[in-house]
Design an enzyme around this catalytic site. Structure first.
Site, PDB file in Angstrom:
ATOM      1  N   LYS A  20      43.713 -70.763 -20.968  1.00  0.00           N
ATOM      2  CA  LYS A  20      42.499 -70.309 -21.656  1.00  0.00           C
ATOM      3  C   LYS A  20      41.667 -71.432 -22.295  1.00  0.00           C
ATOM      4  CE  LYS A  20      42.557 -65.961 -20.855  1.00  0.00           C
ATOM      5  NZ  LYS A  20      42.392 -66.234 -19.427  1.00  0.00           N
TER       6      LYS A  20
ATOM      7  N   TYR B 243      54.370 -68.762 -11.986  1.00  0.00           N
ATOM      8  CA  TYR B 243      54.906 -68.918 -13.349  1.00  0.00           C
ATOM      9  C   TYR B 243      56.347 -68.435 -13.317  1.00  0.00           C
ATOM     10  CZ  TYR B 243      50.138 -69.303 -15.332  1.00  0.00           C
ATOM     11  OH  TYR B 243      48.866 -69.685 -15.652  1.00  0.00           O
TER      12      TYR B 243
ATOM     13  N   PRO C 168      49.110 -73.616 -23.409  1.00  0.00           N
ATOM     14  CA  PRO C 168      48.488 -73.620 -22.081  1.00  0.00           C
ATOM     15  C   PRO C 168      48.933 -72.509 -21.134  1.00  0.00           C
ATOM     16  CG  PRO C 168      50.113 -75.369 -22.250  1.00  0.00           C
ATOM     17  CD  PRO C 168      50.003 -74.768 -23.605  1.00  0.00           C
TER      18      PRO C 168
ATOM     19  N   HIS D 255      41.467 -67.837  -6.343  1.00  0.00           N
ATOM     20  CA  HIS D 255      42.775 -67.176  -6.241  1.00  0.00           C
ATOM     21  C   HIS D 255      42.640 -65.723  -6.672  1.00  0.00           C
ATOM     22  CE1 HIS D 255      45.502 -71.004  -6.466  1.00  0.00           C
ATOM     23  NE2 HIS D 255      44.536 -71.106  -5.573  1.00  0.00           N
TER      24      HIS D 255
ATOM     25  N   TYR E 227      43.944 -62.433 -17.881  1.00  0.00           N
ATOM     26  CA  TYR E 227      44.050 -63.700 -17.145  1.00  0.00           C
ATOM     27  C   TYR E 227      42.716 -64.072 -16.479  1.00  0.00           C
ATOM     28  CZ  TYR E 227      46.390 -67.528 -14.769  1.00  0.00           C
ATOM     29  OH  TYR E 227      46.766 -68.776 -14.357  1.00  0.00           O
TER      30      TYR E 227
HETATM   31  C1  PHB Z   1      47.148 -76.325 -14.430  1.00  0.00           C
HETATM   32  O1  PHB Z   1      46.947 -76.235 -13.212  1.00  0.00           O
HETATM   33  O2  PHB Z   1      47.061 -77.407 -15.036  1.00  0.00           O
HETATM   34  C2  PHB Z   1      47.520 -75.130 -15.220  1.00  0.00           C
HETATM   35  C3  PHB Z   1      47.502 -73.887 -14.602  1.00  0.00           C
HETATM   36  C4  PHB Z   1      47.849 -72.761 -15.334  1.00  0.00           C
HETATM   37  C5  PHB Z   1      48.213 -72.886 -16.654  1.00  0.00           C
HETATM   38  C6  PHB Z   1      48.215 -74.122 -17.275  1.00  0.00           C
HETATM   39  C7  PHB Z   1      47.869 -75.244 -16.545  1.00  0.00           C
HETATM   40  O3  PHB Z   1      48.578 -71.780 -17.360  1.00  0.00           O
END
Ligand code: PHB
Ligand code: APR
Length: 395
Positions: A300, A204, A296, A75, A388
């Site tokens: 990270k 997000y 989460p 991505h 990120y």
């Molecule tokens: C996930 O795909 O489980 C996932 C992706 C991004 C995050 C946390 C979990 O910040």
């Protein structure tokens, strides 16, 4: 009592323990990995899913890139959502070509286990009750008790890669460690759905009803999360209620909303921050979730585990090949610099995106201004992107 010997005894077959064992094998250093659970459990448990550029580079450069390159989803951006609108953060454009790769932690685990076994590695699953001994002295050992019998493994060093609930951290004498902790007043309800992703990148979303995250695992699996209360009862979330809430929070003004599918798994993910200092006591070195937990939102956790064992593997190589202990002595301080920056970023992402229940009206306005800034300023977006995709691994 059966006795055996190894150079590095490793507790835990998660990303930290397995990757360390793989690195050590490449350097000609012997290790034994002790894992409480079955191989199947380790390979099927749904956990994290985002690999930083540096983690991908590490897997590739150590010969673990073939399935990752075939099945991992690269991505080059992520999206932030506010007021039913999406704003793209062009990660690659802002970081000189770096990206993230969506590849489930359990896929990394499968690849690592297969490779360690092909290399005749000593991995012991369902190993019974593990305890550590003599970590303050020159020759520590691991004991494994099962079915009334006890095995003893003498080691030069022990790596505590046994996660947050492991036994290594609590084996360190009280007073030798400082724990820095912070809790968040919310958690995530996460689902895995049998549905083809209908977006190319992660989304997000900040929403007045709470944060929501749109993610994926493969061309046929979507992973979605909803901010919920810290002790949320997962049984209160019927499939219908879960999808309704996901549509409400993720639905966008242009008509996009997540595609529904059969819910294969539903669970609550806690949100906390924890750092242990130092990440070492005598000949016991802690790595990964055994030493630190991040919320989460910054994606990270798995990447920090990989970065820790990179530092540890290089330090052990310097010890065995060059007879130099300087790097081992610096292990904790080197790792902690990265860990604290990951904590900073993960906390920032968390506070940026979640609904802050008890926040004052001032604080809410400030949060919206922060979102406005990061979605409209190239400098702010570049800082998000740099963190990120992952900060450079330093030695
Ligand atoms: C996930 O795909 O489980 C996932 C992706 C991004 C995050 C946390 C979990 O910040
Ligand atoms: N004896 C043997 N093994 C143990 C013990 C024990 N007493 N306690 C725990 N383990 C095992 C667990 O069963 C697990 O397989 O240690 C392993 C730890 O693995 P992880 O929890 O995956 O931790 P780590 O390797 O540090 O990776 C961190 O995991 O939680 C996610 O988001 C987190 O992605 C991050 C990653």
């Amino acid at each position: 009592m059966a006795r055996s010997e190894t150079q590095v005894g490793i507790v835990g077959a998660g990303p930290a323990g397995l990757m360390l064992s793989h690195w050590l094998h490449l350097y000609g250093i012997h290790s034994i990995v002790l894992e409480a659970k079955t191989r199947q459990h380790c390979e099927e448990r749904i956990r994290a899913g985002v690999l930083e550029q540096g983690s991908v580079d590490m897997l590739r450069s150590t010969g673990l890139g073939s399935r990752l390159d075939r099945e991992g989803m690269r991505h080059e951006g992520i999206e932030l959502g506010l007021n039913r609108r999406r704003y793209r953060i062009p990660l690659s454009e802002l970081t000189g070509g770096k990206a993230i790769t969506v590849y489930g932690q359990q896929e990394v685990i499968k690849d690592l286990i297969a490779r360690r076994l092909a290399d005749r590695g000593d991995l012991r699953f369902e190993c019974g009750e593990v305890s550590v001994h003599g970590i303050g002295g020159p020759r520590p050992s691991l004991r494994v008790a099962r079915d009334g019998a006890e095995d003893e493994i003498h080691c030069d060093f022990i790596a505590g890669c046994d996660g947050f609930h492991g036994i290594c951290r609590p084996s360190i004498p009280q007073g030798a460690l400082t724990e820095y902790e912070s809790a968040f007043p919310f958690a995530w309800l996460g689902i895995l759905a049998q549905a083809a992703p209908s977006r190319d990148e992660l989304l997000y979303m900040h929403h007045e009803r709470g944060f929501a995250l749109y993610s994926m695992r493969s061309p046929s699996l979507t992973r979605l999360y909803l901010q919920c209360r810290p002790n949320e009862d997962v049984d209160l979330w019927s499939d219908e209620r879960t999808w309704n809430e996901l549509h409400t929070r993720l639905g966008c003004a242009d008509g996009w909303r997540p595609t529904e599918g059969k819910i294969l798994q539903k669970g609550i993910t806690g949100m906390r921050s924890l750092v242990i200092e130092p990440m070492q006591f005598g000949r016991l070195f802690l790595a990964g979730d055994a030493a630190h937990i991040v919320p989460p939102t910054g994606a990270k956790g798995m990447n920090l585990a990989m970065a820790d064992v990179y530092v540890l593997a290089q330090a052990l190589r310097a010890h065995y090949q060059d007879n130099s202990t300087a790097q081992l002595e610096q292990y904790s301080s080197l790792c902690l610099r990265r860990v604290w920056k990951a904590q900073r970023f993960s906390t920032w992402m968390t506070m940026l995106l979640h609904r802050l229940e008890d926040a004052s009206p001032f604080e809410r306005r400030r949060q919206l201004a922060e979102l406005d800034y990061v979605t409209s300023s190239r400098a702010a977006a570049a800082s998000l992107a740099e963190n990120y995709v992952g900060l450079a691994m330093e030695l």
